[in-house]
Scaffold this motif. Structure first.
Motif, short mmCIF file in Angstrom:
data_model
loop_
_atom_site.label_atom_id
_atom_site.label_comp_id
_atom_site.label_asym_id
_atom_site.label_seq_id
_atom_site.Cartn_x
_atom_site.Cartn_y
_atom_site.Cartn_z
N UNK A 119 -4.80 -3.07 4.17
CA UNK A 119 -4.62 -4.48 3.84
C UNK A 119 -4.09 -5.23 5.07
N UNK B 221 0.87 -1.18 0.00
CA UNK B 221 0.00 0.00 0.00
C UNK B 221 0.91 1.23 0.00
N UNK B 222 0.72 2.10 -0.97
CA UNK B 222 1.59 3.27 -1.11
C UNK B 222 1.62 4.14 0.14
N UNK B 223 0.54 4.10 0.91
CA UNK B 223 0.46 4.97 2.09
C UNK B 223 1.37 4.51 3.22
N UNK C 285 -15.73 -0.75 3.53
CA UNK C 285 -14.51 -0.49 2.75
C UNK C 285 -13.63 -1.74 2.71
N UNK C 286 -13.58 -2.50 3.79
CA UNK C 286 -12.72 -3.68 3.83
C UNK C 286 -13.56 -4.95 3.92
N UNK D 175 -5.14 -3.08 -7.70
CA UNK D 175 -6.34 -2.71 -6.94
C UNK D 175 -7.60 -3.01 -7.75
N UNK E 57 -15.97 -8.17 -1.86
CA UNK E 57 -15.15 -7.81 -3.03
C UNK E 57 -15.40 -8.73 -4.22
N UNK E 58 -15.27 -10.03 -4.02
CA UNK E 58 -15.40 -10.94 -5.16
C UNK E 58 -16.84 -10.95 -5.67
N UNK F 37 -9.70 -5.36 -2.66
CA UNK F 37 -10.43 -5.52 -1.41
C UNK F 37 -11.46 -4.43 -1.18
N UNK F 38 -12.63 -4.87 -0.83
CA UNK F 38 -13.72 -4.06 -0.31
C UNK F 38 -14.67 -5.07 0.31
N UNK F 39 -15.65 -4.65 1.06
CA UNK F 39 -16.60 -5.63 1.59
C UNK F 39 -17.31 -6.32 0.42
N UNK G 135 -4.61 -7.63 -3.65
CA UNK G 135 -4.79 -6.20 -3.40
C UNK G 135 -6.15 -5.71 -3.88
N UNK H 250 -5.89 -13.58 3.38
CA UNK H 250 -6.09 -13.61 1.92
C UNK H 250 -6.82 -14.88 1.50
#
Lengths: 251, 257
Positions: free
Chosen positions: B194, A134-136, B220-221, A170, A196-197, A192-194, A190, A223
């Motif tokens: 993550x 994650x870039x952050x 969000x996650x 992402x 996601x799939x 991901x959200x609630x 990478x 994962x």
């Protein structure tokens, strides 16, 4: 049986993640339901010449058949043809991995034409890593962004006959690429959200998604549970968990 | 296995209907989540909502807790920059309704700002914990609005009688854990980012497992990922259960059997 398409041996300089020997690494994956993994060596991320790390990779997995080596090459180096040859001689290869942002080249670079032709001739798949972190949260002195989605799109247009696996991408980037490009698959660590799939599948086919854990940088269990806990059809889970990787890598 | 998610936003983007809230409950139950803490749609009006906008957000949160009191507990969202009267009035309004058990702060100001004394006063007056959004500003560089873990820890040191939850373990990172170390009134939630390897173990080692609370940052996650990172961590089963359930139940005094 699960197949992990994005796993790594070796140490990571910025956070205290486990650096397991190959056999212990395979046991750790197996404890999470992963029976085979496509594995690279993190040392190749930072070395000016990735080959010492690739040699460590080949030596480490020689007696661990669950771990399938994916060497990391740098096509910006003049010596990549002989390095590719050395990798092919070291072990049966299914793919090689590129890290354009870490190795400081642009996907528009001219030398990639010859490189992609060499991969095609050798019947090797390309795994293209978009990011490892994650870039952050990067180490403060390391100002490095993921490979820009515009470059990924140009690359897919430039090599339409190659089907590429993007790792570390992402969900939003997949959604930008999906409407115009079909010659890529996605490793999901990478994304991901609630749900996601469940949210991805209507827009992106399950046959182009593959499980990846980015172990040891991300939690293997977390994962794997993304796939196990997904509210999607069992057939889609099977495709994402193993079938697609078997097909893509010829396992 | 029973889980309490201390960091959720089931009301997000649009006004949640009872059917939508029920879908979140069904979703949670699939993941063994028996209770969620609703923090509100905190960025609906940007980082610094006015008093009317806060009431709008908190009314939506209150509605979720009123409709499903067994599943949702509410936190009162505040903008500390509005001053003492506004802060006290909004908290008083919220706690008069059933289901409110805490205060939520986002990015109106960083947690070192002098206006945080109003929040501390409200927390003390109504005996509420404060959940402060926190993220390392080393790379995101917005220290005026973002609470670096150092500022959230400063807020905890200035107010040792107030219980504070520093949100987003992955966002605060290893440095954030060290900032929080040694402050008995400061807890960390595991939401956001993550599932970076090693952080759960590091937090358990330096803060004690009883100071780590499971959170997801839904929607969000992914709950399976955020729970899996705890279940897969190299800590004891008892510590995992504390993080996933016991710590939040105790901190918020939730009446869950």
């Amino acid at each position: 049986m699960l197949i992990d398409t994005n796993a790594n041996l070796g140490p990571w300089p910025f956070t205290p993640v486990p650096d397991r020997p190959a056999r212990a690494f395979a046991a750790h994956l197996a404890a999470n339901g992963i029976r085979r993994a496509l594995v690279s060596h993190l040392g190749a991320v930072f070395l000016p010449d990735p080959m010492p790390a690739n040699r460590q990779l080949f030596a480490a997995v020689r007696r661990t058949p669950a771990l399938l080596p994916v060497p990391i090459l740098n096509p910006a180096l003049r010596t990549w043809p002989e390095q590719l040859a050395e990798c092919r001689a070291a072990a049966p290869l299914r793919a090689v991995k590129l890290l354009p942002n870490y190795h400081n080249y642009n996907l528009r670079a001219a030398h990639l034409t010859e490189f992609m032709a060499a991969l095609a001739a050798a019947k090797l798949r390309l795994v293209l890593n978009v990011r490892l972190e994650d870039e952050r949260h990067k180490y403060f002195a390391m100002r490095l962004k993921g490979v820009p989605v515009k470059q990924l799109a140009q690359f897919l247009e430039r090599f339409p006959k190659h089907h590429v696996l993007f790792t570390g991408i992402y969900k939003g980037e997949v959604e930008q690429l999906a409407p115009k490009h079909e010659n890529f698959s996605v490793e999901i660590s990478f994304c991901e959200t609630t749900n996601c799939l469940e949210l991805m599948l209507p827009k992106f086919p399950a046959r182009r998604l593959m499980l990846g854990t980015c172990t040891p940088l991300l939690s293997t269990r977390g994962e794997v549970d993304k796939l196990r806990g997904a509210h999607i059809p069992a057939r889609a889970k099977e495709l994402i968990g193993s079938t697609n990787a078997q097909r893509f890598f010829g396992l | 296995m029973r889980i309490i998610d201390v960091h959720t936003h089931p009301v997000f983007g649009t006004k949640a209907t009872p059917a939508q809230l029920q879908r979140w409950i069904d979703h949670g139950r699939r993941h063994h989540i028996v209770h969620m803490i609703v923090l509100g749609d905190v960025l609906l009006f940007g980082p610094t909502p006015n008093a009317a906008q806060l009431r709008h957000i908190n009314d939506d949160t209150a509605r979720a807790a009123r409709l499903f009191p067994d599943y949702f507990t509410a936190f009162c969202y505040l903008n500390p920059l509005l001053g003492e009267r506004a802060v006290m009035r909004e908290v008083e309004r919220c706690v008069a309704q059933p289901g409110f058990r805490g205060i939520k702060l986002e990015i109106a100001n960083n947690a070192a700002h002098p206006c945080m004394r109003h929040v501390a006063k409200a927390a003390r007056t109504f005996n509420l914990p404060v959940l402060q959004h926190s993220w390392s500003v080393v790379n995101i560089r917005n220290s005026q609005h973002q609470s670096d873990p150092s500022t959230t820890a400063l807020f905890a040191r200035r107010n040792p009688d107030v219980k504070i939850i520093m949100a987003h373990l992955t966002g605060i990172g290893f440095r954030g854990v060290l900032e929080a170390k040694g402050l008995p009134n400061l807890y960390v939630d595991t939401s956001g980012g993550f599932p970076e390897e090693g952080l759960i173990e590091y937090a358990a080692e330096h803060l004690g497992a009883d100071h780590v609370l499971y959170g997801s940052d839904l929607p969000i996650r992914e709950n399976s990922v955020t729970i899996g990172r705890i279940l897969g961590a190299r800590i004891s089963a008892a510590d995992k259960q504390r993080m996933l359930f016991g710590n939040t139940a105790r901190l918020l005094n939730l009446p869950l059997n």
